[in-house]
Design an enzyme around this catalytic site. Structure first.
Site, PDB file in Angstrom:
ATOM      1  N   TRP A 102       0.831  -1.214   0.000  1.00 22.19           N
ATOM      2  CA  TRP A 102       0.000   0.000   0.000  1.00 22.19           C
ATOM      3  C   TRP A 102       0.854   1.248   0.000  1.00 22.19           C
ATOM      4  O   TRP A 102       0.492   2.245  -0.638  1.00 22.19           O
ATOM      5  CB  TRP A 102      -1.024  -0.041   1.138  1.00 22.19           C
ATOM      6  CG  TRP A 102      -2.021  -1.113   0.851  1.00 22.19           C
ATOM      7  CD1 TRP A 102      -2.143  -2.315   1.475  1.00 22.19           C
ATOM      8  CD2 TRP A 102      -2.985  -1.130  -0.228  1.00 22.19           C
ATOM      9  NE1 TRP A 102      -3.128  -3.069   0.872  1.00 22.19           N
ATOM     10  CE2 TRP A 102      -3.660  -2.380  -0.167  1.00 22.19           C
ATOM     11  CE3 TRP A 102      -3.341  -0.225  -1.225  1.00 22.19           C
ATOM     12  CZ2 TRP A 102      -4.673  -2.723  -1.082  1.00 22.19           C
ATOM     13  CZ3 TRP A 102      -4.344  -0.569  -2.124  1.00 22.19           C
ATOM     14  CH2 TRP A 102      -4.996  -1.798  -2.049  1.00 22.19           C
ATOM     15  N   ASP A 172      -1.758   6.488   6.371  1.00 20.09           N
ATOM     16  CA  ASP A 172      -2.814   5.635   5.815  1.00 20.09           C
ATOM     17  C   ASP A 172      -3.121   4.576   6.867  1.00 20.09           C
ATOM     18  O   ASP A 172      -2.443   3.559   6.954  1.00 20.09           O
ATOM     19  CB  ASP A 172      -2.337   4.994   4.510  1.00 20.09           C
ATOM     20  CG  ASP A 172      -3.336   3.968   3.974  1.00 20.09           C
ATOM     21  OD1 ASP A 172      -4.385   3.763   4.620  1.00 20.09           O
ATOM     22  OD2 ASP A 172      -3.053   3.378   2.920  1.00 20.09           O
ATOM     23  N   LYS A 196     -12.643  -2.068   6.965  1.00 22.93           N
ATOM     24  CA  LYS A 196     -11.918  -3.023   7.815  1.00 22.93           C
ATOM     25  C   LYS A 196     -12.361  -2.844   9.268  1.00 22.93           C
ATOM     26  O   LYS A 196     -12.939  -3.736   9.849  1.00 22.93           O
ATOM     27  CB  LYS A 196     -10.417  -2.813   7.676  1.00 22.93           C
ATOM     28  CG  LYS A 196      -9.989  -2.985   6.210  1.00 22.93           C
ATOM     29  CD  LYS A 196      -8.626  -2.432   5.951  1.00 22.93           C
ATOM     30  CE  LYS A 196      -8.366  -2.270   4.468  1.00 22.93           C
ATOM     31  NZ  LYS A 196      -8.447  -3.525   3.720  1.00 22.93           N
TER      32      LYS A 196
HETATM   33  N1  PMP Z   1      -4.350   1.304   2.172  1.00 21.93           N
HETATM   34  C1  PMP Z   1      -4.389   0.173   2.887  1.00 21.93           C
HETATM   35  C2  PMP Z   1      -3.438   0.028   4.038  1.00 21.93           C
HETATM   36  C3  PMP Z   1      -5.287  -0.832   2.555  1.00 21.93           C
HETATM   37  O1  PMP Z   1      -5.320  -1.968   3.263  1.00 21.93           O
HETATM   38  C4  PMP Z   1      -6.179  -0.636   1.475  1.00 21.93           C
HETATM   39  C5  PMP Z   1      -7.238  -1.654   1.090  1.00 21.93           C
HETATM   40  N2  PMP Z   1      -6.981  -2.948   1.297  1.00 21.93           N
HETATM   41  C6  PMP Z   1      -6.088   0.548   0.743  1.00 21.93           C
HETATM   42  C7  PMP Z   1      -5.179   1.503   1.133  1.00 21.93           C
HETATM   43  C8  PMP Z   1      -6.981   0.801  -0.432  1.00 21.93           C
HETATM   44  O2  PMP Z   1      -8.235   1.083   0.053  1.00 21.93           O
HETATM   45  P1  PMP Z   1      -9.495   1.264  -0.874  1.00 21.93           P
HETATM   46  O3  PMP Z   1      -9.815  -0.082  -1.441  1.00 21.93           O
HETATM   47  O4  PMP Z   1     -10.514   1.777   0.097  1.00 21.93           O
HETATM   48  O5  PMP Z   1      -9.148   2.255  -1.937  1.00 21.93           O
END
Ligand code: PMP
Length: 360
Positions: A102, A172, A196
C-alpha cells in the site's frame, strides 16, 4: 442462522450487534417511517445521524478541535492522489516511507504530482520489517511525510509513530484505525477506507489538521478538494449515507465496550495468542520481525504449501473463512480486526493445532 468467523482483510466482519441494530431499524429508523437508505442526506434525520457519527469518532479517538473530520467516497486509493494535490502547498516534493504494497501504491500515485523522496524502504527485506526512526532520511523541506502504519498485505506494522519535526505526518491507517488509542495531534492527516475497522465499504474517513487546508494544485477535481469537502460538511454531493450510518453505530458500540483502550487490550491479546501458536509450531511460520508484527493482519505459511487448499477447505467446513493469503504473497492471512471475537481467534488456533497434528 449460523455465522462464520470471517478473517477477510476487507470488506471485513462487522460487529454482530451493529448488524442486528441495522436490521431492526432497516424499515423504520426511529419512527421516521423510512429506512436510512431512503433519507435525503440534507433532511433533519440524516443530518443528526451524520453529526452523531462525527462526534462519536471525535470522542473515541480524542480528535482535537483543530482537525476536520470528513466522510468521503473513493476509498483510501483516492486519497493517494488527493494528498499531493492538496498538501504540497507550493512545495516541490514529499517524503514517503515504503513498507509494503500500500505504501508503493501511494508512492506511485504521488509521483504523478510531485518529487517523491523515499525516506526509507524495507523492500530489501521483502517487507518483513519497519525502518527505525534513525533510518529515516527525512527532508526538512518536504511538504509532508507519508507512511502506512499497518501494511494489510504483508502484516507489518510500525511499533512507533515517526517523529517528523515541523513537517506534517500523514498516515494511511486503513487497516489499523480504531485498533488502539493514538495521539491524533502527532499527525497532519489520518485517513482510512472504512471496510476493515470502521464499517462497510464505500466510505473513507479523513481526519485533517485545519491549517493544512487551502492551497491545491491547479486542476484538482472538486471532489478531491479538502477545502470544498470540509466546508460542505462532506455533503458537497450525495455522501454514502448508509455506510456513514453504520460507521456511527460502530463508534457507539466501541464506546459502550470501553473505547479504544479496551479494544487495544483485546487486540493485543488476540494477536499475541495467534503469533505464539505460529511460533510454537514447526508447521506454521510468520516471516515478520517480532517488533513489527501487525495486530490486525497475521499472515502465515504452512511448511508444505501443497496442503494449502486442504487447510482452507477444512477450515471452511468448521466455519473459519477467508483465510487465503493475498495473491501477491500466498499462504494464509488471518485478519483479526475489532469485530473478530477472541473466541474466533481461539477457534482458529485450535483448528491449526489439530490440522498440524493430522498432517505432520
Ligand atoms: N491502504 C491500505 C493500508 C489498505 O489496506 C487498502 C485496502 N486494502 C487501501 C489503502 C486501499 O483502500 P481502498 O480499497 O478503500 O481504496
Amino acid at each position: 442462522m449460523s455465522r462464520v468467523y470471517n478473517f477477510s482483510a476487507g470488506p471485513a466482519a462487522l460487529p454482530q450487534e451493529v448488524l442486528q441494530q441495522a436490521r431492526d431499524e432497516i424499515l423504520d429508523w426511529k419512527k421516521s417511517g423510512m429506512s436510512v437508505m431512503e433519507m435525503s442526506h440534507r433532511g433533519k434525520e440524516f443530518t443528526s445521524i451524520a453529526s452523531e457519527a462525527e462526534s462519536g469518532l471525535r470522542e473515541l479517538m480524542g480528535i482535537p478541535d483543530n482537525y476536520k473530520v470528513m466522510f468521503l467516497q473513493g476509498g483510501a486509493s483516492s486519497q493517494f492522489s488527493a494528498i499531493p494535490m492538496n498538501l504540497l502547498r507550493g512545495k516541490a516534493g514529499a517524503d514517503y516511507i515504503n513498507t509494503g504494497t500500500w505504501s508503493k501504491k501511494a508512492i506511485s500515485e504521488a509521483k504523478r504530482y510531485c518529487e517523491v523522496n523515499i525516506a526509507a524502504s524495507t523492500e530489501d527485506s521483502n517487507f518483513t520489517t519497519t525502518p527505525a526512526q534513525t533510518d529515516l532520511n527525512l527532508d526538512p523541506d518536504a511538504a509532508y511525510v507519508h507512511y502506512t502504519p499497518n501494511e494489510t498485505i504483508q502484516g507489518v506494522e510500525f511499533p512507533y509513530i515517526p517523529e517528523t519535526g515541523d513537517v506534517p505526518l500523514i498516515a494511511d491507517m486503513s487497516s489499523t484505525i480504531l485498533s488502539r488509542p493514538i495521539d491524533v495531534s502527532k499527525f497532519g492527516m489520518i485517513y482510512a477506507g472504512a471496510q476493515k475497522n470502521i464499517g462497510p465499504a464505500g466510505l473513507t474517513v479523513v481526519i485533517l489538521r485545519e491549517d493544512l487546508i487551502g492551497e491545491v494544485l491547479p486542476g484538482t477535481p472538486t471532489m478531491l478538494n479538502y477545502a470544498t469537502m470540509s466546508e460542505a460538511g462532506s455533503m458537497y454531493n450525495t455522501p454514502p449515507t448508509y455506510a456513514w450510518y453504520l460507521a456511527g453505530l460502530v463508534f457507539k458500540l466501541l464506546k459502550r465496550k470501553g473505547g479504544l483502550q479496551a479494544m487495544a487490550e483485546i487486540n493485543e491479546r488476540k494477536a499475541a495468542k495467534l503469533y505464539a501458536a505460529i511460533d510454537g509450531s514447526e508447521f506454521y511460520s510468520n516471516p515478520i520481525v517480532p517488533n513489527s508484527r501487525s495486530w490486525m493482519n497475521v499472515p502465515f505459511i504452512l511448511a508444505n504449501s501443497e496442503l494449502d487448499s486442504t487447510f482452507l477447505s477444512e477450515a471452511q467446513e468448521v466455519g473459519l473463512v477467508t483465510l487465503k493469503g493475498h495473491r501477491s504473497v500466498g499462504g494464509m492471512r488471518a485478519s483479526i480486526y475489532n469485530a473478530m471475537p477472541e473466541q474466533g481467534v481461539e477457534t482458529l488456533i485450535n483448528f491449526m493445532a489439530d490440522f498440524e497434528k493430522r498432517n505432520s
